[in-house]
Scaffold this motif. Structure first.
Motif, short mmCIF file in Angstrom:
data_model
loop_
_atom_site.label_atom_id
_atom_site.label_comp_id
_atom_site.label_asym_id
_atom_site.label_seq_id
_atom_site.Cartn_x
_atom_site.Cartn_y
_atom_site.Cartn_z
N PHE A 149 0.91 -1.00 0.36
CA PHE A 149 -0.20 -0.65 0.13
C PHE A 149 1.02 1.12 -0.23
CE2 PHE A 149 -2.28 -2.86 2.38
CZ PHE A 149 -3.36 -3.85 1.04
N VAL A 150 0.93 1.78 -1.18
CA VAL A 150 2.33 2.99 -1.14
C VAL A 150 0.96 4.12 -1.30
CG1 VAL A 150 3.30 4.53 -3.01
CG2 VAL A 150 2.83 1.46 -3.23
N ALA A 151 1.70 4.83 0.01
CA ALA A 151 1.71 5.86 0.36
C ALA A 151 1.50 6.69 -0.46
CB ALA A 151 2.55 6.65 1.05
N LEU A 152 0.07 8.13 -0.82
CA LEU A 152 0.00 8.52 -2.04
C LEU A 152 0.52 10.40 -1.88
CD1 LEU A 152 -3.71 7.88 -2.69
CD2 LEU A 152 -2.00 7.04 -3.93
N SER A 153 0.59 10.45 -2.32
CA SER A 153 1.59 12.05 -2.22
C SER A 153 0.42 13.20 -2.03
CB SER A 153 2.02 12.36 -3.60
OG SER A 153 1.47 13.18 -4.78
N PRO A 154 0.37 14.35 -2.18
CA PRO A 154 -0.74 14.92 -1.74
C PRO A 154 -1.42 15.76 -2.88
CG PRO A 154 0.97 15.66 -0.18
CD PRO A 154 1.53 14.70 -1.10
N CYS A 155 -0.63 16.19 -4.36
CA CYS A 155 -0.78 15.96 -5.39
C CYS A 155 -1.84 14.32 -5.73
CB CYS A 155 -0.52 16.21 -7.04
SG CYS A 155 0.59 17.92 -6.11
N GLU A 156 -1.66 13.34 -5.49
CA GLU A 156 -2.32 12.20 -5.86
C GLU A 156 -3.59 11.67 -4.92
OE1 GLU A 156 0.65 9.36 -7.52
OE2 GLU A 156 0.23 9.34 -5.73
N ILE A 157 -3.80 12.26 -3.93
CA ILE A 157 -4.79 12.52 -2.62
C ILE A 157 -6.03 13.77 -3.67
CG2 ILE A 157 -6.27 13.36 -0.28
CD1 ILE A 157 -3.17 12.21 0.38
N TYR A 158 -5.69 14.46 -3.87
CA TYR A 158 -6.59 15.85 -4.32
C TYR A 158 -6.97 15.85 -5.39
CZ TYR A 158 -8.04 20.29 -5.93
OH TYR A 158 -9.10 21.03 -6.29
N GLU A 159 -6.09 14.81 -6.27
CA GLU A 159 -6.87 14.30 -7.71
C GLU A 159 -7.51 13.64 -7.81
OE1 GLU A 159 -3.44 13.46 -10.50
OE2 GLU A 159 -2.52 15.09 -10.72
N ARG A 160 -7.50 12.40 -6.79
CA ARG A 160 -8.39 11.75 -6.04
C ARG A 160 -10.13 12.27 -6.23
NH1 ARG A 160 -6.05 5.49 -4.13
NH2 ARG A 160 -5.44 5.41 -6.00
N LYS A 161 -9.54 13.45 -4.92
CA LYS A 161 -10.91 13.87 -4.08
C LYS A 161 -12.09 14.65 -5.36
CE LYS A 161 -12.15 17.44 -0.80
NZ LYS A 161 -12.10 18.02 -0.34
N VAL A 162 -10.81 14.62 -6.37
CA VAL A 162 -11.91 16.16 -7.49
C VAL A 162 -12.30 15.26 -7.91
CG1 VAL A 162 -11.40 17.45 -9.49
CG2 VAL A 162 -10.12 18.10 -6.84
N THR A 163 -11.78 14.29 -8.95
CA THR A 163 -12.25 13.08 -9.46
C THR A 163 -13.70 12.34 -8.84
OG1 THR A 163 -10.18 12.36 -10.55
CG2 THR A 163 -11.96 11.38 -11.39
N MET A 164 -13.27 11.96 -7.93
CA MET A 164 -14.81 11.57 -6.96
C MET A 164 -15.72 12.83 -7.08
SD MET A 164 -13.83 8.16 -6.29
CE MET A 164 -15.77 7.94 -5.37
N GLN A 165 -15.80 13.79 -6.86
CA GLN A 165 -16.28 14.61 -7.00
C GLN A 165 -16.89 15.02 -8.62
OE1 GLN A 165 -14.18 18.71 -5.92
NE2 GLN A 165 -14.53 18.00 -3.11
N GLU A 166 -16.39 15.10 -9.63
CA GLU A 166 -17.20 15.21 -10.33
C GLU A 166 -17.84 13.75 -10.77
OE1 GLU A 166 -13.09 15.36 -12.65
OE2 GLU A 166 -13.07 17.41 -12.89
N LEU A 167 -17.00 11.95 -10.38
CA LEU A 167 -18.46 11.45 -11.04
C LEU A 167 -19.57 11.62 -9.64
CD1 LEU A 167 -15.63 8.37 -11.07
CD2 LEU A 167 -16.71 8.99 -12.61
#
Length: 140
Positions: free
Chosen positions: A64-82
């Motif tokens: 379980f590789v730790a995500l960078s802050p940028c990756e966490i933000y991208e996932r959050k934005v993607t989930m909001q868009e979905l």
């Protein structure tokens, strides 16, 4: 009663030490020795010489590789868009897409639960995905 050599079973014995044990104990020790030999052979054949599971967290950090802050933000934005795209759909399409992709239900199970034909569920999911695609292209 069986006489066994403890040196055969315990590697730290440097000299022969014979003791008499019940037959059941001798058989259990022999069975353990056979299973241990089979395990070593399987390990050798499959080239599994080591394990990361040392109870110090190394296996968890490798898997379980730790995500960078940028990756966490991208996932959050993607989930909001979905979520925005799903909420823009009509009720039945949204429910069926959610049940199929998020809950992992098959189209047949969804149709059975709603009391409709499987084709209606399949077409609703396909239309819903096309509508979501249009929504995402237009808004994001």
């Amino acid at each position: 009663m069986t006489i066994i050599n403890l040196r055969d079973f315990y590697p730290y014995y440097t000299a022969d030490s014979f003791i008499e044990v019940p037959d059941e104990v001798a058989e259990a020790m022999a069975e353990f020795d056979r299973r241990e030999a089979a395990y070593r052979l399987r390990t050798y054949r499959h080239k599994a010489y080591y394990s990361l599971d040392r109870e110090d967290g190394i296996e968890h950090s490798a898997l379980f590789v730790a995500l960078s802050p940028c990756e966490i933000y991208e996932r959050k934005v993607t989930m909001q868009e979905l979520h925005a795209a799903i909420s823009s759909l009509p009720g039945k399409q949204a429910k069926r897409i959610y049940a199929h992709f998020v809950l992992g239900m098959s189209k047949t199970d969804i149709a059975r639960a709603e009391g409709v034909d499987e084709k209606a569920v399949r077409l609703a999911i396909e239309r819903g995905l096309r509508n979501m695609e249009k929504f995402l292209k237009n808004n994001f």
